[in-house]
Design a protein around this motif. Structure first.
Motif, short mmCIF file in Angstrom:
data_model
loop_
_atom_site.label_atom_id
_atom_site.label_comp_id
_atom_site.label_asym_id
_atom_site.label_seq_id
_atom_site.Cartn_x
_atom_site.Cartn_y
_atom_site.Cartn_z
N TYR A 178 -29.56 -9.45 7.95
CA TYR A 178 -29.05 -9.43 6.57
C TYR A 178 -27.77 -8.61 6.49
O TYR A 178 -26.73 -9.08 6.00
N LEU A 179 -27.84 -7.38 7.00
CA LEU A 179 -26.70 -6.48 6.86
C LEU A 179 -25.49 -6.98 7.63
O LEU A 179 -24.36 -6.88 7.17
N VAL A 187 -44.48 -7.28 13.69
CA VAL A 187 -44.05 -7.06 12.30
C VAL A 187 -42.84 -6.12 12.28
O VAL A 187 -41.87 -6.37 11.57
N ILE A 188 -42.91 -5.06 13.06
CA ILE A 188 -41.77 -4.13 13.07
C ILE A 188 -40.51 -4.83 13.56
O ILE A 188 -39.43 -4.65 12.97
N LEU A 245 -38.68 -17.18 5.28
CA LEU A 245 -37.92 -16.25 4.45
C LEU A 245 -36.69 -16.95 3.87
O LEU A 245 -36.38 -16.81 2.69
N PHE A 268 -23.14 -2.09 4.77
CA PHE A 268 -24.39 -1.43 5.12
C PHE A 268 -25.20 -1.11 3.87
O PHE A 268 -25.59 0.01 3.62
N MET A 269 -25.45 -2.13 3.05
CA MET A 269 -26.37 -1.92 1.92
C MET A 269 -26.84 -3.25 1.37
O MET A 269 -26.24 -4.30 1.62
N PHE A 270 -27.95 -3.19 0.65
CA PHE A 270 -28.50 -4.37 -0.01
C PHE A 270 -28.08 -4.33 -1.47
O PHE A 270 -28.39 -3.38 -2.18
N MET A 276 -26.68 -10.73 -1.63
CA MET A 276 -27.98 -11.26 -1.24
C MET A 276 -27.89 -12.65 -0.64
O MET A 276 -28.54 -12.95 0.36
N ILE A 298 -39.80 -8.05 13.37
CA ILE A 298 -39.34 -8.98 12.33
C ILE A 298 -38.66 -8.20 11.20
O ILE A 298 -37.60 -8.59 10.69
N VAL A 299 -39.26 -7.08 10.83
CA VAL A 299 -38.69 -6.28 9.74
C VAL A 299 -37.30 -5.76 10.13
O VAL A 299 -36.32 -5.94 9.39
N LEU A 338 -29.15 -13.49 3.07
CA LEU A 338 -30.22 -14.44 3.37
C LEU A 338 -29.73 -15.51 4.33
O LEU A 338 -30.47 -15.99 5.19
N THR A 357 -34.84 -8.64 10.46
CA THR A 357 -34.44 -9.17 9.17
C THR A 357 -33.40 -8.25 8.51
O THR A 357 -32.38 -8.72 8.00
N ILE A 358 -33.69 -6.95 8.55
CA ILE A 358 -32.73 -6.01 7.98
C ILE A 358 -31.39 -6.14 8.69
O ILE A 358 -30.33 -6.25 8.06
N ALA A 400 -41.52 -17.29 10.63
CA ALA A 400 -41.38 -16.24 9.62
C ALA A 400 -39.96 -16.21 9.08
O ALA A 400 -39.73 -16.18 7.87
#
Lengths: 745, 745
Positions: B415-416, B404-405, B507, B422-424, B429, B407-408, B433, B411-412, B503
């Protein structure tokens, strides 16, 4: 009627509940303790239990002091209200005290229940009454302290100069601060549940694996060195742990509803008086429920030679009687308070009551050997332990379906009733969530009584243990067994209430987190940035005026925000990690216990009963194991929400809480039901009702493997999840100031 | 370079992959089949496998026809594009065909691999090469058909008059329609995984419980009537099932990224050319990966007497070599396409590759007996089966933490990198994605090769089975065992890739659902109401112009919307329900198998090997069991998303998908790792490396219970969850029109 007048029912109910608890306690103390041998056995259990609690409270006190200091530091930097550290400590104190009193009562009562069962004329009825009223001490203490803590804080915050705000804002602030004492209760409960759960199952698994499987001893054979630890464990886990857990749910649901009510009225620009009605409603309903629970307790009685179903009927009579009365009384309270949509809110309360009962029924279906699922597992014992495990896991997983559906339908129903219209909109969200909170209050309104049936279980179990170890003979043992079997069923139903109310309370707490963020923002300054790397600036005063839907849009807490999605992942994972850690903790502690029991029984004198087993050593192993192993999982529940808040901000925390709530709920139901089903599959095989049944056969051995695996499922990991779910919300709420002050992404 | 030119690499790569698959297949067919006994055994397995597939495809075809008819009806009522029913069928067809070819190859290859291992000089190397290249047939077929289906549909939709839109809108529409053929692939994959998983484990559990535990036979003893079914099962589950699963992930990740890319450009008012680059990038990278996988296959070789770690190194050399080449080539492709932020997107791809490898490493740590967790479980076998189960579940649950860590964080990062800042934010978006989607493409770019190592497993396993049943002697068996042991490790790593990519793909699919709703709204009419009981009206044209954040706000898909929260609950529950149903299905089918094997072995002639066991009967039991039991869980995956959409609308569907994704991912990792760890704990005890080890001891028996419980964990329920996660998204996407047309609350 004036809400401020009705409020006085709350401290009154608290006093009534505590007074009856005292009466039941002293009546129990007057009962005959039986033979010297019985006194001796009861003494061992009592000593073991108190030794454990002493050790437990030492560790917990240390953690509480550290956290309180951190809160003080946060308060100094204006990241928190100054009252929070004190409120945190009182929540923890009362929760721990309720557990202590419940356990003290249980350990005094069990020997006396065994003695009552020796009466050949009226033993079963006497035993039931004594065990049940001793259990009621826990139920009434929890309810009484809960109401005392709530009404006390309300009086202090309302009448001293601690809160500067005026009008409806004052109510919002009071209720939100009061909520934070829930964190103290949660944390105390988590330690009690996790520590108690590890203790009881290390002892139980150790006692069973060597005693029952290797030496074919009966349950509670005095030659088994772990048998006292096993009896202590029942108290530690199911009395102190369950008490602290439900104290937290009870107080949490009332406080969350009150906070939501104040916020809903404030959001709709309502007056102080309107807000006060909403704040009073959950408190007064809780209080009325407490008083009616006392009535219900007096109804529970049975006659000699009652069957299992007659015993069950006796308990159910009490619960149904109070349930109906409470439903009626709740309508009266809401009407008297002069709440406009009183009928809708009453609908929410009744829905809460009904959902609690339905989840209990599903639990019964999946865990009682009267029905197909447990019989299916029992049949699978004919092909060995592996198929017992596979089918038990299968049944447990399938059993999650209905509880989720009931919670979903109940939540929808409670929302719509409270909202007073048949649709979900951004405008009616606050009232709808208030409805969900008050449904939890409804579900827990009979707590004084349902908790009595819970605590009754370990008392009867211990009475049986005492009867066995004191060699009181078959007829006494058969009566305590009847009481004990009933306790297993009520324990299953009690777990349904515990998890159902946890889910509803946690849903309501999500909304409280929003209010806390708003208040923290106002305290922090005129504006703040939601993230380090953002040029976006949020105006605190504007934020405070937003409704829930606007707030969520402002922070972009939507399901496409990666931070939300990642929070959901982490939340779901955390439930598993937490269970894995506690499962392994039980495994490790049980292994030490097995080795110790094997060592002692290898001495022929001990095995043949000529030399007394060293009970204290086994008690020590369980105590140390529990203390050592409870720290890491408990701290995870505190640290992860804070870390998530710092790293992923408000959206991440929402994701974490939602993921933890949904994942934890389903996992908890699965584990509790699998464990219960295995337990009763074994019991079914022991009844000999089917062709493949019988004790000490390979089929029975296979079912014992299932039962042993199920022990940590249903008594350690599963029930701890209830508290994990709520504690994570509470921690997020209390540390909301940190989220406002820092935010990394 | 012109993106339209680069596109031609896609069909080219498809042809190359399929051509090499054909070469490997025919080379394998030319290899020596060995003795008559070997041919006979291989024949039994082949017959059993084909009989199963025939039955399976009959059932699946029926379901596909029914669903296609429903889609046609929906298309007639303008709730769906007219091409969808056809696309749905081609996806299912190619997915099934890839599984069929892979299985055909595997069942031809295994006897020949056993024969190759008889070579005393170079047997190990020859066996490895033959088994691995036969496995590569599956890998290359999956990749080849995937690219063929993608490029074929793209050419058709781009060059015929089927799409009326122009410019960037045309790209959005093409890619969104293409996505729907993923549902066909998903559904086919779910049937293959669930049916295959039930088949293989019913046979395996049945064979082990009676053969190994009750009669102390060796694995694959020819006297065991279930042994052929067991060998067939390896092919059915791990070849056909795994192939269909990854076909779906592979195509799904490419299609979802393409759709996201087109939508991102359209949302930013970009041009057709800019959009085309984004659409081409995932396709071309997939194609280049396919070509480089072929190169990697040629690198895998070893020498006689190689140790386990040398064999592993041989496989890893191939994978690492291709991985590095693909990373380099991807940079070139992105640069050549002229994508402005090519470096950022390249970062996303590399992150995907790395996350896949890291999840594989974690899987290895928790499931290989080189490390502490498996040894911990093995030690727990000394205190009996119950502690084996408790510790295995504990280890599996804890093992969910790192995946999970990763993947998290992945994913971050993806995305970035793709967002280029360096922000969402709401604005970046879509691109972020897209980065997540293309990370999944990166993770799966070596699929041709990693799938070869997966399919290699059951081939070696079957080769061992053939050697045992044909009584080829110890030295041959030891070589096939070495190959087989390697296969177990690679299977574990392969499962890491399967779940990790599922996963990320899921997403990305969440975002595609939004696009599909927009398109469905435009098709449906000028305006529509998001709910029956709402006066709110949504303008379709305005909706189409919204970015993701605006869309989510419009539909109020925030975490305080009860519909979203309830969806999350149902999603999390569904994973458990699904697993529970499949676990029980295995339990029931295994029970019939146990009874049949016991019946046959009660004949002394069969037991002593004088009379041939009735293999076909056991094959029939598994086949029927699988077919009967696969329908309900599979249909749940189709019906629940549709029902949720109708009852709870768009917010409910989002909640369902997010809850199912997070809950399903964690549950899948838990089940796969617990199962793998039990398997290897048993193997560790068989090695005799620790004091408590040794075959046919009580400790070993305890570990066999763990292994047996682990079988459905790791080979039925766990891997089926990957597909459940994706299929629910696909179903929601394809039936988005229904959500627009109806909405209850």
């Amino acid at each position: 009627m004036n809400p401020e007048t009705l409020f006085w029912i709350v401290p009154l109910a608290s006093i009534i509940a505590l007074a009856f608890a005292a009466v039941f306690f002293f009546n129990m103390k007057k009962a005959d303790e039986g033979t010297d041998r019985m006194k001796e056995i009861a003494g061992y259990v009592r000593e073991g239990a108190m030794a454990y609690l002493k050790q437990q409270y030492k560790v917990v006190a240390l953690v509480f002091v550290i956290i309180a200091i951190i809160f003080c530091v946060m308060a100094v930097f204006d990241m928190q209200n100054h009252i929070v550290p004190v409120a945190f400590l009182t929540g923890g104190f009362f929760s721990g005290l309720a557990g202590f009193i419940g356990m003290k009562t249980a350990t005094y009562a069990s020997g006396r229940v065994a003695q009552a069962c020796r009466d050949e004329q009226d033993g079963l009825n006497k035993g039931l009454k004594l065990a049940f009223r001793s259990g009621a001490v826990l139920g009434l203490t929890v309810v009484g302290f809960g109401l005392l803590d709530i009404s006390g804080w309300y009086l202090i915050l309302d009448n001293t100069g601690l809160i500067e705000a005026e009008g409806i804002s004052k109510l919002v602030e009071i209720t939100t601060i009061m909520l934070t004492f829930g964190m103290g209760a949660s944390l105390q409960a988590l330690f009690a549940r996790v520590g108690g759960g590890i203790y009881t199952k290390a002892a139980d698994v150790g006692a069973d694996l060597v005693g029952k499987t290797e030496y074919h001893f009966n349950e509670d054979d005095p030659r088994n060195p772990a048998t006292i630890a096993d009896n202590v464990g029942d108290n530690v886990g199911d009395v102190a742990g369950m008490g602290a857990d439900l104290y937290e749910s009870y107080a949490g649901s009332i406080l969350a509803s009150a906070a939501l009510g104040a916020a809903a009225v404030a959001g709709a620009n309502g007056t102080y008086d309107e807000g006060l009605k909403m704040v009073m409603a959950p408190m007064v309903i809780g209080a009325v429920g407490a008083i009616l629970s006392v009535l219900g307790i007096f109804i529970v009685r049975t006659k000699q030679g009652a069957t299992q179903s007659q015993l069950m009927a006796a308990l159910n009579r009490g619960i149904n009687f109070s349930g109906v009365l409470i439903a009626v009384a709740a309508a009266a309270v809401l009407y008297l308070l002069g709440i406009e949509n009183w009928l809708g809110l009453w609908g929410s309360i009744v829905i809460g009551l009904v959902v609690g009962i339905l989840i209990g029924k599903v639990t019964e279906y999946y865990t009682s050997f009267e029905y197909k699922p447990v019989k299916f597992i029992a049949e699978n014992a004919t092909t060995g332990p592996a198929t017992v495990i596979i089918s038990g896991i299968g049944v447990g997983m399938i059993s999650t379906c209905w509880p989720v559906i009931f919670i979903v339908l109940g939540t929808i129903g409670a929302y719509l009733c409270a909202a007073g219209e048949f649709m979900f909109t951004g405008e009616n969200m606050s009232m709808g969530l208030y409805g969900i909170g008050i449904a939890a209050v409804g579900m827990l309104s009979t707590l004084g009584l349902t908790l009595a049936t819970d605590a009754y279980g370990p008392i009867s179990d211990n009475a049986g243990g005492n009867a066995e170890m004191s060699e009181l003979g078959e007829s006494v043992r058969s009566r305590t067994d009847a009481l004990d079997a009933l306790g297993n069923t009520t324990a299953a139903t009690g777990k349904g209430f515990a998890i159902g109310s946890a889910a509803l309370t946690a849903l309501a707490l999500l909304a409280s987190y929003i209010e806390e963020i708003k208040i923290a923002a106002l305290r922090f300054g005129e504006t703040f940035s939601p993230s380090f790397f953002s040029s976006d600036v949020i105006n605190s005063a504007e934020l405070a005026k937003m409704n829930i839907a606007q707030f969520m849009a402002k922070f972009d807490v939507t399901l496409m925000n990666p931070k939300v999605l990642l929070g959901i992942f982490v939340g779901a994972m955390l439930s598993f990690l937490f269970c894995g850690l506690t499962m392994n903790a039980v495994g490790r502690a049980a292994k030490s216990m097995v080795e110790e029991v094997r060592r002692q029984l290898s001495d022929k004198d001990v095995f043949e009963g000529r030399k007394k087993a060293d009970y204290a050593r086994c008690v020590g192993i369980s105590t140390q194991g529990a203390q050592r192993e409870m720290i890491v999982p408990s701290m995870i529940a505190v640290i992860v929400p804070i870390a998530t808040g710092l790293l992923l901000g408000v959206p991440g925390v929402f994701g974490l809480l939602a993921g933890g709530l949904a994942g934890g709920f389903v996992l908890a139901v699965f584990m509790a039901n699998s464990g219960g089903a295995w337990d009763n599959a074994k019991k079914f095989i022991e009844t000999g009702d089917a062709s493949f049944c019988g004790k000490h056969t390979p089929v029975h051995d296979a079912s014992v493997v299932g039962d042993t695996v199920g022990d940590p499922f249903k008594d350690t990991s599963g029930p701890s999840l209830n508290i994990l779910i709520k504690l994570m919300s509470m921690v997020s709420i209390v540390t909301a100031g940190l989220n406002v002050a820092f935010s990394l992404l």
